[in-house]
Design a protein around this motif. Structure first.
Motif, PDB file in Angstrom:
ATOM      1  N   LYS A 133       0.856  -1.178   0.000  1.00  0.00           N
ATOM      2  CA  LYS A 133       0.000   0.000   0.000  1.00  0.00           C
ATOM      3  C   LYS A 133       0.896   1.233   0.000  1.00  0.00           C
ATOM      4  O   LYS A 133       1.764   1.369   0.861  1.00  0.00           O
TER       5      LYS A 133
ATOM      6  N   GLN B  30      -3.531   0.768  -9.559  1.00  0.00           N
ATOM      7  CA  GLN B  30      -3.466   1.976  -8.731  1.00  0.00           C
ATOM      8  C   GLN B  30      -2.661   3.060  -9.457  1.00  0.00           C
ATOM      9  O   GLN B  30      -3.059   4.232  -9.480  1.00  0.00           O
TER      10      GLN B  30
ATOM     11  N   GLU C 153      -1.322  -3.162  -7.987  1.00  0.00           N
ATOM     12  CA  GLU C 153      -0.451  -1.992  -7.883  1.00  0.00           C
ATOM     13  C   GLU C 153      -0.415  -1.238  -9.217  1.00  0.00           C
ATOM     14  O   GLU C 153      -0.464   0.002  -9.236  1.00  0.00           O
TER      15      GLU C 153
END
Length: 94
Positions: free
Chosen positions: A12, A83, A80
């Motif tokens: 994250k 994102q 990822e």
């Protein structure tokens, strides 16, 4: 982030735009990432950053994880990458 061929682990992080550079038919976007509290980078990853290569219309062609400014043996997971793609579409004028 994971080494090629290794078990993937989701990390994250938040993203920041650093700079943009036109290189022929490509626009290179450089992003920095900051891990969220409690997260750690993989042991062999020293100073990660992100290179997003787009065509001049703004379509993402490739997302590359850099370490100390160079290509490295790590790659992003699908989540990822998603994102990063969302960040570029929402926050970076390509």
């Amino acid at each position: 982030m994971m080494k090629y061929g290794a078990e993937h682990v989701e990390h994250k992080f938040t993203l920041s735009f650093v700079e943009s550079e036109v290189r022929g038919q490509w626009r290179d976007l450089y992003l920095s990432m900051q891990l969220e509290d409690g997260e750690t980078f993989p042991e062999d990853l020293i100073d990660p950053s992100i290179l997003v290569i787009c065509n001049l219309e703004g379509d993402i062609v490739q997302i590359v994880l850099h370490d100390e400014g160079c290509d490295c043996e790590f790659q992003f997971t699908y989540a990822e990458k998603a994102q990063i793609e969302n960040f570029v579409q929402e926050h970076v004028n390509v």
